[in-house]
Design a protein around this motif. Structure first.
Motif, PDB file in Angstrom:
ATOM      1  N   VAL A  66     -34.485  16.919 -12.016  1.00 37.35           N
ATOM      2  CA  VAL A  66     -35.048  15.578 -11.808  1.00 37.35           C
ATOM      3  C   VAL A  66     -36.512  15.558 -12.222  1.00 37.35           C
ATOM      4  CG1 VAL A  66     -35.692  13.880 -10.044  1.00 37.35           C
ATOM      5  CG2 VAL A  66     -33.401  14.883 -10.045  1.00 37.35           C
ATOM      6  N   THR A  67     -37.254  16.603 -11.864  1.00 38.54           N
ATOM      7  CA  THR A  67     -38.662  16.684 -12.259  1.00 38.54           C
ATOM      8  C   THR A  67     -38.794  16.697 -13.774  1.00 38.54           C
ATOM      9  OG1 THR A  67     -39.277  17.834 -10.234  1.00 38.54           O
ATOM     10  CG2 THR A  67     -40.770  18.061 -12.115  1.00 38.54           C
ATOM     11  N   ALA A  68     -37.986  17.511 -14.419  1.00 36.70           N
ATOM     12  CA  ALA A  68     -38.049  17.584 -15.885  1.00 36.70           C
ATOM     13  C   ALA A  68     -37.736  16.235 -16.498  1.00 36.70           C
ATOM     14  CB  ALA A  68     -37.089  18.640 -16.402  1.00 36.70           C
ATOM     15  N   ASN A  69     -36.731  15.568 -15.981  1.00 37.05           N
ATOM     16  CA  ASN A  69     -36.343  14.278 -16.547  1.00 37.05           C
ATOM     17  C   ASN A  69     -37.391  13.205 -16.275  1.00 37.05           C
ATOM     18  OD1 ASN A  69     -34.610  12.350 -17.837  1.00 37.05           O
ATOM     19  ND2 ASN A  69     -34.079  11.626 -15.805  1.00 37.05           N
ATOM     20  N   LEU A  70     -37.743  13.017 -15.023  1.00 37.12           N
ATOM     21  CA  LEU A  70     -38.660  11.926 -14.677  1.00 37.12           C
ATOM     22  C   LEU A  70     -40.090  12.180 -15.143  1.00 37.12           C
ATOM     23  CD1 LEU A  70     -37.441  10.947 -11.114  1.00 37.12           C
ATOM     24  CD2 LEU A  70     -36.975   9.810 -13.281  1.00 37.12           C
ATOM     25  N   PHE A  71     -40.603  13.363 -14.852  1.00 36.96           N
ATOM     26  CA  PHE A  71     -41.995  13.624 -15.202  1.00 36.96           C
ATOM     27  C   PHE A  71     -42.170  13.894 -16.686  1.00 36.96           C
ATOM     28  CE2 PHE A  71     -45.693  16.420 -15.762  1.00 36.96           C
ATOM     29  CZ  PHE A  71     -46.669  15.556 -15.322  1.00 36.96           C
ATOM     30  N   LEU A  80     -49.943  10.252 -19.737  1.00 33.49           N
ATOM     31  CA  LEU A  80     -50.791  11.298 -20.316  1.00 33.49           C
ATOM     32  C   LEU A  80     -50.764  11.301 -21.835  1.00 33.49           C
ATOM     33  CD1 LEU A  80     -49.861  14.188 -17.858  1.00 33.49           C
ATOM     34  CD2 LEU A  80     -51.816  12.644 -17.746  1.00 33.49           C
ATOM     35  N   GLY A  81     -49.892  10.466 -22.399  1.00 36.17           N
ATOM     36  CA  GLY A  81     -49.812  10.355 -23.859  1.00 36.17           C
ATOM     37  C   GLY A  81     -49.383  11.620 -24.567  1.00 36.17           C
ATOM     38  N   LEU A  82     -48.597  12.433 -23.875  1.00 38.16           N
ATOM     39  CA  LEU A  82     -48.138  13.704 -24.470  1.00 38.16           C
ATOM     40  C   LEU A  82     -46.671  13.640 -24.812  1.00 38.16           C
ATOM     41  CD1 LEU A  82     -49.942  16.080 -21.985  1.00 38.16           C
ATOM     42  CD2 LEU A  82     -50.730  15.416 -24.230  1.00 38.16           C
TER      43      LEU A  82
END
Length: 82
Positions: A66-71, A80-82
């Protein structure tokens, strides 16, 4: 365009996660299977405590994904424009 249950029963974890993970560059990604999973959340929610206990017992893996997907895929590019 769903795979047959028999076909899915033959899959290993890499095939299964590749089919579900929203990565359109992965040839194993299956948009229909992913949509079925989203629709299935309503059914899972009706399972109440049974569903919540499974979430808790797999929290480490779920939270990492979930962190990988959402963040990484949503928040980072926007803020952050990355």
């Amino acid at each position: 365009m769903l795979p047959t249950p028999e076909a899915v029963n033959e899959w290993g974890s890499e095939q299964f996660t590749s089919a579900l993970r929203h990565d359109q560059n992965n040839g194993k990604y299956n948009r229909s299977l992913r949509q079925l999973l989203h629709v299935g959340f309503k059914v899972a929610a009706k399972l109440g405590d049974r569903y919540l206990k499974e979430l808790e017992s797999h929290e480490t893996v779920i939270s990492r994904n979930v962190t990988a997907n959402l963040f990484e895929r949503h928040m980072r590019p926007v803020f952050l424009g990355l």
